[in-house]
Write a protein that holds these residues in place. Sequence first.
Motif, PDB file in Angstrom:
ATOM      1  N   GLY A 122      -9.540  -9.664  27.956  1.00  0.00           N
ATOM      2  CA  GLY A 122     -10.265  -8.537  27.392  1.00  0.00           C
ATOM      3  C   GLY A 122      -9.820  -8.197  25.988  1.00  0.00           C
ATOM      4  N   LEU A 123      -9.984  -6.934  25.620  1.00  0.00           N
ATOM      5  CA  LEU A 123      -9.716  -6.466  24.257  1.00  0.00           C
ATOM      6  C   LEU A 123      -8.415  -5.694  24.145  1.00  0.00           C
ATOM      7  N   LEU A 124      -7.584  -5.693  25.181  1.00  0.00           N
ATOM      8  CA  LEU A 124      -6.364  -4.907  25.140  1.00  0.00           C
ATOM      9  C   LEU A 124      -5.420  -5.393  24.051  1.00  0.00           C
ATOM     10  N   ALA A 125      -5.274  -6.726  23.889  1.00  0.00           N
ATOM     11  CA  ALA A 125      -4.382  -7.259  22.857  1.00  0.00           C
ATOM     12  C   ALA A 125      -4.863  -6.861  21.464  1.00  0.00           C
ATOM     13  N   ARG A 126      -6.166  -6.903  21.226  1.00  0.00           N
ATOM     14  CA  ARG A 126      -6.694  -6.531  19.913  1.00  0.00           C
ATOM     15  C   ARG A 126      -6.482  -5.044  19.637  1.00  0.00           C
ATOM     16  N   ASN A 127      -6.683  -4.218  20.654  1.00  0.00           N
ATOM     17  CA  ASN A 127      -6.482  -2.784  20.468  1.00  0.00           C
ATOM     18  C   ASN A 127      -5.020  -2.457  20.166  1.00  0.00           C
ATOM     19  N   CYS A 128      -4.108  -3.170  20.835  1.00  0.00           N
ATOM     20  CA  CYS A 128      -2.683  -2.964  20.539  1.00  0.00           C
ATOM     21  C   CYS A 128      -2.360  -3.396  19.115  1.00  0.00           C
ATOM     22  N   ALA A 129      -2.976  -4.483  18.651  1.00  0.00           N
ATOM     23  CA  ALA A 129      -2.735  -4.953  17.292  1.00  0.00           C
ATOM     24  C   ALA A 129      -3.223  -3.928  16.268  1.00  0.00           C
ATOM     25  N   ILE A 130      -4.369  -3.297  16.535  1.00  0.00           N
ATOM     26  CA  ILE A 130      -4.878  -2.258  15.639  1.00  0.00           C
ATOM     27  C   ILE A 130      -3.916  -1.084  15.592  1.00  0.00           C
ATOM     28  N   PHE A 131      -3.375  -0.711  16.750  1.00  0.00           N
ATOM     29  CA  PHE A 131      -2.429   0.401  16.813  1.00  0.00           C
ATOM     30  C   PHE A 131      -1.174   0.094  16.000  1.00  0.00           C
ATOM     31  N   PHE A 132      -0.603  -1.091  16.170  1.00  0.00           N
ATOM     32  CA  PHE A 132       0.607  -1.454  15.433  1.00  0.00           C
ATOM     33  C   PHE A 132       0.312  -1.608  13.943  1.00  0.00           C
ATOM     34  N   GLY A 133      -0.902  -2.056  13.601  1.00  0.00           N
ATOM     35  CA  GLY A 133      -1.265  -2.155  12.193  1.00  0.00           C
ATOM     36  C   GLY A 133      -1.281  -0.795  11.525  1.00  0.00           C
ATOM     37  N   ILE A 134      -1.845   0.200  12.224  1.00  0.00           N
ATOM     38  CA  ILE A 134      -1.851   1.563  11.675  1.00  0.00           C
ATOM     39  C   ILE A 134      -0.429   2.092  11.560  1.00  0.00           C
ATOM     40  N   LEU A 135       0.393   1.819  12.568  1.00  0.00           N
ATOM     41  CA  LEU A 135       1.779   2.291  12.560  1.00  0.00           C
ATOM     42  C   LEU A 135       2.566   1.679  11.406  1.00  0.00           C
ATOM     43  N   LEU A 136       2.391   0.376  11.167  1.00  0.00           N
ATOM     44  CA  LEU A 136       3.102  -0.284  10.071  1.00  0.00           C
ATOM     45  C   LEU A 136       2.604   0.194   8.716  1.00  0.00           C
ATOM     46  N   SER A 137       1.313   0.460   8.617  1.00  0.00           N
ATOM     47  CA  SER A 137       0.782   0.993   7.353  1.00  0.00           C
ATOM     48  C   SER A 137       1.393   2.355   7.049  1.00  0.00           C
ATOM     49  N   PHE A 138       1.528   3.181   8.067  1.00  0.00           N
ATOM     50  CA  PHE A 138       2.162   4.486   7.880  1.00  0.00           C
ATOM     51  C   PHE A 138       3.626   4.344   7.472  1.00  0.00           C
ATOM     52  N   PHE A 139       4.310   3.368   8.084  1.00  0.00           N
ATOM     53  CA  PHE A 139       5.713   3.124   7.756  1.00  0.00           C
ATOM     54  C   PHE A 139       5.858   2.644   6.311  1.00  0.00           C
ATOM     55  N   ALA A 140       4.958   1.762   5.877  1.00  0.00           N
ATOM     56  CA  ALA A 140       5.010   1.263   4.497  1.00  0.00           C
ATOM     57  C   ALA A 140       4.742   2.385   3.500  1.00  0.00           C
ATOM     58  N   TRP A 141       3.882   3.323   3.860  1.00  0.00           N
ATOM     59  CA  TRP A 141       3.592   4.443   2.971  1.00  0.00           C
ATOM     60  C   TRP A 141       4.803   5.363   2.846  1.00  0.00           C
ATOM     61  N   ILE A 142       5.563   5.523   3.921  1.00  0.00           N
ATOM     62  CA  ILE A 142       6.739   6.393   3.903  1.00  0.00           C
ATOM     63  C   ILE A 142       7.853   5.814   3.032  1.00  0.00           C
ATOM     64  N   VAL A 143       8.108   4.516   3.135  1.00  0.00           N
ATOM     65  CA  VAL A 143       9.247   3.895   2.450  1.00  0.00           C
ATOM     66  C   VAL A 143       8.863   3.329   1.087  1.00  0.00           C
ATOM     67  N   ARG A 144       7.762   3.735   0.518  1.00  0.00           N
ATOM     68  CA  ARG A 144       7.346   3.202  -0.779  1.00  0.00           C
ATOM     69  C   ARG A 144       8.404   3.537  -1.833  1.00  0.00           C
ATOM     70  N   THR A 145       8.644   2.594  -2.708  1.00  0.00           N
ATOM     71  CA  THR A 145       9.678   2.744  -3.723  1.00  0.00           C
ATOM     72  C   THR A 145       9.334   1.856  -4.901  1.00  0.00           C
ATOM     73  N   ASP A 146       9.924   2.163  -6.029  1.00  0.00           N
ATOM     74  CA  ASP A 146       9.699   1.375  -7.235  1.00  0.00           C
ATOM     75  C   ASP A 146      10.641   0.186  -7.325  1.00  0.00           C
ATOM     76  N   ASP A 147      11.621   0.126  -6.436  1.00  0.00           N
ATOM     77  CA  ASP A 147      12.571  -0.972  -6.436  1.00  0.00           C
ATOM     78  C   ASP A 147      11.902  -2.203  -5.831  1.00  0.00           C
ATOM     79  N   LEU A 148      11.644  -3.207  -6.685  1.00  0.00           N
ATOM     80  CA  LEU A 148      10.927  -4.393  -6.231  1.00  0.00           C
ATOM     81  C   LEU A 148      11.727  -5.149  -5.179  1.00  0.00           C
ATOM     82  N   VAL A 149      13.037  -5.215  -5.358  1.00  0.00           N
ATOM     83  CA  VAL A 149      13.884  -5.926  -4.402  1.00  0.00           C
ATOM     84  C   VAL A 149      13.852  -5.243  -3.043  1.00  0.00           C
TER      85      VAL A 149
END
Length: 371
Positions: free
Chosen positions: A16-43
Amino acid sequence: MMQVHPDNPEIPQPRGLLARNCAIFFGILLSFFAWIVRTDDLVHCFAVSGFIFSFCGILKGVCHLSEEIVHQFRPRYRSSLMKALKACFNWKNVCLAVFLCFVSFKSEDCTRILTACACVMLFTGSQLSGPLAVEISEICENRKMNVAHGLAWSFYIGYLKLVLPRLKDSIQTFCDKKGNFVLKCKDTWKLHILMPLSCTIPDKLEEEDSNIEFLDNLPDIVIDRAGVKKRVYKHSIYVVYDDAKRPHHCVLEFATPLLSLYEMSKESSAEFSTEDRLEQAKLFYRTLKDILDDSRDCRNSYRFIMYDDSEAAEDPHFLSKVILKHLQQQEKEEYSLSEGSEVQTDQHEAMSRDPTLMISNDAPRSLMSQQ
């Protein structure tokens, strides 16, 4: 025919679609995490990207594992958690992610190590993030690339589609010649197809169970096929005895393509393991059931008897008991259907009768006289 395999816990269903729905959930979670830790330090950003990249493979495995545990755990893995984990995770990716977490806490200059790990992962990502076993299985099922799909369609096109529409006429001819004392109920004039999950098929049913005896063959079904004039197709009637030695008759045979799966598992060049054989046997049942359910010509002329014969060695009459269980269930289903049709017929006749007038010869009387 009534759908069987959705209620059968031994038959794997399409994913079914359970794996895809979980992937969407983790994608949103990781996007939120990336927005929180944004920094100008390229390294630092590159190090965070390494973390995200390393755990993406694990999160993908978690998404697939959710589907396999909830819907596929018993039929595909026989409730083995280790088999499900092996199918859902790339262990190279897991080991690298564990190493990445370890150095991030233990190293004094963790940023450089994380950056180096991220570079290694980005360059080798094509190897680490290759298709998982569960993904390969899903692709093969969706695109009909399994051995089971080819065997099921070949069995239908080359055999069942030819003989099932002619089966009841063959049984009728047999009853006219021999007397209708064997196959008495026309509603049960079906070809009973045995499907052992082990794919072990004996040449003689009598050798498998002494409570099963060959009675007679139905009249031959003769068809011109693929350049062969008057090709002969045969069906056999068997007597199955219960514990009280009462006879039960049915047209019975094994699904011969399962024998091909068994022989393939014995050939080393086929690279076909026992686990592959079990999975393909279940998919063969599911595919053939779906094909015949959509076939109008074959409707109500067959019945599958699928069974797990892993414990058959403990009971010498295991097979006869399985067959009798299906015959009794079939008789109950046919009786309930015939009983329901009779009730509907009686109700229809009662409603379709012309209304009758009730006329009395007595003279009318006033209400005062009746009081």
